[in-house]
Structures are given as structure tokens and as C-alpha cells.
Design a protein around this motif. Structure first.
Motif, PDB file in Angstrom:
ATOM      1  N   THR A  30      -1.170  10.654  -7.065  1.00 12.17           N
ATOM      2  CA  THR A  30      -0.055   9.878  -6.500  1.00 12.17           C
ATOM      3  C   THR A  30       0.577  10.611  -5.323  1.00 12.17           C
ATOM      4  O   THR A  30       0.845  10.015  -4.273  1.00 12.17           O
ATOM      5  N   LEU A  31       0.815  11.902  -5.497  1.00 13.45           N
ATOM      6  CA  LEU A  31       1.408  12.680  -4.397  1.00 13.45           C
ATOM      7  C   LEU A  31       0.473  12.698  -3.192  1.00 13.45           C
ATOM      8  O   LEU A  31       0.933  12.666  -2.045  1.00 13.45           O
ATOM      9  N   GLY A  32      -0.827  12.767  -3.456  1.00 17.94           N
ATOM     10  CA  GLY A  32      -1.779  12.755  -2.343  1.00 17.94           C
ATOM     11  C   GLY A  32      -1.654  11.483  -1.519  1.00 17.94           C
ATOM     12  O   GLY A  32      -1.632  11.522  -0.287  1.00 17.94           O
ATOM     13  N   ARG A  33      -1.567  10.351  -2.202  1.00 13.37           N
ATOM     14  CA  ARG A  33      -1.408   9.072  -1.481  1.00 13.37           C
ATOM     15  C   ARG A  33      -0.037   8.980  -0.832  1.00 13.37           C
ATOM     16  O   ARG A  33       0.108   8.522   0.305  1.00 13.37           O
ATOM     17  N   SER A  65       0.817  -1.208   0.000  1.00 10.59           N
ATOM     18  CA  SER A  65       0.000   0.000   0.000  1.00 10.59           C
ATOM     19  C   SER A  65       0.848   1.254   0.000  1.00 10.59           C
ATOM     20  O   SER A  65       0.341   2.349  -0.235  1.00 10.59           O
ATOM     21  N   ARG A  66       2.106   1.121   0.296  1.00  8.50           N
ATOM     22  CA  ARG A  66       3.002   2.267   0.308  1.00  8.50           C
ATOM     23  C   ARG A  66       4.048   2.164  -0.803  1.00  8.50           C
ATOM     24  O   ARG A  66       5.127   2.737  -0.682  1.00  8.50           O
ATOM     25  N   SER A  67       3.741   1.426  -1.832  1.00 10.88           N
ATOM     26  CA  SER A  67       4.675   1.318  -2.950  1.00 10.88           C
ATOM     27  C   SER A  67       4.174   2.163  -4.113  1.00 10.88           C
ATOM     28  O   SER A  67       2.964   2.271  -4.339  1.00 10.88           O
ATOM     29  N   PHE A  68       5.103   2.761  -4.796  1.00 14.29           N
ATOM     30  CA  PHE A  68       4.764   3.671  -5.883  1.00 14.29           C
ATOM     31  C   PHE A  68       5.724   3.433  -7.046  1.00 14.29           C
ATOM     32  O   PHE A  68       6.898   3.140  -6.835  1.00 14.29           O
ATOM     33  N   VAL A  69       5.206   3.603  -8.256  1.00 12.26           N
ATOM     34  CA  VAL A  69       6.022   3.464  -9.462  1.00 12.26           C
ATOM     35  C   VAL A  69       6.149   4.833 -10.113  1.00 12.26           C
ATOM     36  O   VAL A  69       5.141   5.493 -10.394  1.00 12.26           O
ATOM     37  N   THR A  91       0.833  14.816 -20.684  1.00 19.07           N
ATOM     38  CA  THR A  91      -0.581  15.080 -20.946  1.00 19.07           C
ATOM     39  C   THR A  91      -1.220  15.663 -19.689  1.00 19.07           C
ATOM     40  O   THR A  91      -0.647  15.591 -18.585  1.00 19.07           O
ATOM     41  N   ILE A  92      -2.409  16.211 -19.856  1.00 14.35           N
ATOM     42  CA  ILE A  92      -3.148  16.717 -18.701  1.00 14.35           C
ATOM     43  C   ILE A  92      -3.491  15.572 -17.751  1.00 14.35           C
ATOM     44  O   ILE A  92      -3.436  15.735 -16.527  1.00 14.35           O
ATOM     45  N   GLU A  93      -3.810  14.415 -18.301  1.00 17.50           N
ATOM     46  CA  GLU A  93      -4.100  13.260 -17.449  1.00 17.50           C
ATOM     47  C   GLU A  93      -2.900  12.897 -16.600  1.00 17.50           C
ATOM     48  O   GLU A  93      -3.043  12.469 -15.444  1.00 17.50           O
ATOM     49  N   ASP A  94      -1.704  13.026 -17.161  1.00 13.60           N
ATOM     50  CA  ASP A  94      -0.488  12.766 -16.376  1.00 13.60           C
ATOM     51  C   ASP A  94      -0.420  13.696 -15.171  1.00 13.60           C
ATOM     52  O   ASP A  94      -0.055  13.283 -14.065  1.00 13.60           O
ATOM     53  N   ILE A  95      -0.760  14.950 -15.384  1.00 12.01           N
ATOM     54  CA  ILE A  95      -0.712  15.935 -14.298  1.00 12.01           C
ATOM     55  C   ILE A  95      -1.704  15.565 -13.202  1.00 12.01           C
ATOM     56  O   ILE A  95      -1.378  15.582 -12.006  1.00 12.01           O
ATOM     57  N   LEU A  96      -2.910  15.212 -13.594  1.00 12.47           N
ATOM     58  CA  LEU A  96      -3.924  14.824 -12.613  1.00 12.47           C
ATOM     59  C   LEU A  96      -3.498  13.551 -11.880  1.00 12.47           C
ATOM     60  O   LEU A  96      -3.715  13.412 -10.665  1.00 12.47           O
TER      61      LEU A  96
END
Length: 297
Positions: A136-139, A20-24, A126-131
Motif C-alpha cells: 500500500t505504501l509503495g502505491r 486509482s489514488r484512493s486508499f482504505v 499478522t505478517i500478511e498485514d505487514i506485507l
């Protein structure tokens, strides 16, 4: 150099179970965080803006020399930019470095990792990348609700503008990132996507690179109807360079006097002000349309 204090462990094999604390990141690397980082260094103005936007700005211990928004970012320690001072970085004992994929030298990332500093690489095309980065940063930083609210609001505004602009007639646009040599935006860049959403037709749409160089022969052949110059304190097209474009008197944009300026610190950054950037572009490309009824200002 001082070694960072042990607290948040990243990249360690025995932490792999903390799924739950892993990120790519956008370099395809897995990062494991035992808990939300509390001492963060941002190596991009857009990233700094995102961290502040989700309510975690107080955790930034250093930012780049160009981080000037929000105003609180100016009070943070400065760490350079594409070639940050590694000794200064280590002295701040960060438990996370947020780094852009572009402009940052690979050897800098490798050096930080060798010093056991976790690095999360971000690249938005892309804009989707930004969102997605905001989510991701929120989590990652323990602010998921704030990030979700922000992305939802941004998405609603984007939909509103897009719906309003879909019926607008296409206008040929040249976005001048650099005048000498002439560099613009092409497919694969988020600004190209913004131009299209704003009801414009990017005259560099046939380019194979996200930030191509164009010849004046190509520009004159495509005949833009509006020229857009990003301007700002840190980057942008000078007034003198803008004036040189007036020599091309056969160009529709010049004949119509449609040479426009836009803040580079808003449009050129793939961050939370992306909707504001889109609104500005739309108002330049289609000034005849009133966006107030479809956009929450």
C-alpha cells in the motif's frame, strides 16, 4: 499554527473520482491522494522503517522519538510519539501523516483531520498485514516496483524458514513483553505468529487477548522450555528483572538455562525486518537447526 500548503488533497468529496489514488486504512476510512505525498510524518518506528525500505525515506519530514532505524531516521526531526506536538506537526506542513492504530490517541487523529491533515492509520496483527502495508505504501508514495520487489523477497525468505521449521519438534516458549506485571503475546499478535513459524508453541496460546497478562501459576503450569526477553535501549526487560526468573528452579527453561535475549527494536516492530525477527526467534527456539541453507542472509 500554519496551515499546510494546498497541494495534495485528501478526503474531499470532489476527489472521489480519483479511484486509482484512493486508499482504505486499517480504521476503515477512505483517503484520496491526488499525487504521491512529498512531506510525510511517521508516528511509528515500524512505519518509518517501511517508508525507508521502499526508497521514500527522503520524504519523511519528521518521525517519532523512538525511530532509530535505519540510521538516517535519527537525523529526522522528532515529533513525539503517542501524543505528538500538534503545533510542531502543522509547522512542518505535512501532506500525509502515517499513524499506528495502537498507542495513538483517537483525539489526536481527530484533531489532525480537523486541521485538514490527511491521516492514514495502520495496524498489523499478522505478517500478511505487514506485507500488505508495504504494498500500500509503495502505491501511495509512488514506489510500487520497489515495494513489490521487497515484499516478494520477504515472502520467499519467510517460505524458506517456514519450510525448514515445519519438521522441527515443538518447543514451549514464553515471550516476556513486560515482567512486572507479566505481559506476553497471545493469539492476534504478529509475534505470536512469529513464535509458531519459528517452531515454538506459545504458552499463552489459550489467551483471549493479543497482549495478555499471565499469572505465574499459569506460566508454571505451562512450563516453558525457553524464556525470551526482548531487550533494547528504548524498551525491553532489564537484566535485574531477567535474573528474578531464575528463582523458578522447577521451570524447564530455568533448569536448562534457556533464558535468551532478543533485540526489541527488531522483533517488536511490525515492519520490514520481520524476516530478520523470525530468523532470530527460530535460531533461539531451535539452535540445533542450520537455517543458512534455506534463508538468504
Amino acid at each position: 499554527m500554519k496551515r499546510r500548503q494546498q497541494g495534495i488533497l485528501t478526503g474531499m468529496p470532489f476527489m472521489a473520482h480519483v479511484s486509482s489514488r484512493s486508499f482504505v486504512d486499517d480504521a476503515g476510512r477512505n483517503i484520496y491522494l491526488a499525487k504521491p505525498p512529498v512531506r510525510i510524518i511517521s508516528l511509528a518506528p515500524s512505519v518509518t522503517e517501511m517508508v525507508f525500505a521502499i526508497g521514500a525515506g527522503d520524504r519523511l519530514v519528521a518521525v517519532t522519538d523512538f525511530c532509530d532505524f535505519p540510521p538516517e531516521a535519527a537525523a529526522k526531526a522528532k515529533i513525539g510519539y503517542s501524543n505528538p506536538n500538534l503545533e510542531a506537526v502543522m509547522a512542518l506542513e505535512p501532506d500525509l501523516v502515517l499513524a499506528p492504530k495502537e498507542f495513538l490517541r483517537p483525539d489526536i487523529i481527530a484533531a489532525l483531520e480537523q486541521l485538514k491533515v490527511p491521516v492514514f492509520v495502520m495496524a498489523a496483527t499478522t505478517i500478511e498485514d505487514i506485507l500488505a502495508h508495504l504494498g500500500t505504501l509503495g502505491r501511495m508514495l509512488g514506489h510500487p516496483a520497489a515495494a513489490n520487489d521487497l515484499t516478494m523477497n520477504l515472502r520467499q525468505e519467510l517460505i524458506g524458514i517456514k519450510s525448514r521449521m515445519e519438521k522441527a519438534p515443538p518447543i514451549r516458549v514464553l515471550y516476556v513483553l513486560n515482567s512486572q506485571p507479566l505481559i506476553t503475546v497471545g493469539p492476534g499478535s504478529f509475534i505470536d505468529q512469529l513464535i509458531r513459524l519459528a517452531g515454538g508453541v506459545n504458552v499463552a496460546a489459550k489467551s483471549a487477548a493479543p497482549y495478555p497478562r499471565l499469572s505465574m501459576e499459569t506460566v508454571l503450569l505451562e512450563d516453558p522450555e525457553v524464556l525470551i526477553f526482548p531487550v533494547g535501549q528504548a524498551e525491553g526487560i532489564s537484566e535485574s528483572e531477567q535474573r528474578t526468573w531464575r528463582q523458578w528452579t522447577g521451570m524447564t527453561a530455568v533448569k536448562a538455562g534457556r533464558l535468551r535475549q532478543i533485540p526489541s527494536s527488531i522483533v517488536n516492530r511490525p515492519g520490514p525486518r520481520i524476516v530478520q525477527a523470525l530468523r532470530m526467534l527460530a535460531e533461539i527456539v531451535h539452535p540445533e537447526l542450520d537455517l543458512s541453507s534455506s534463508v538468504n542472509r
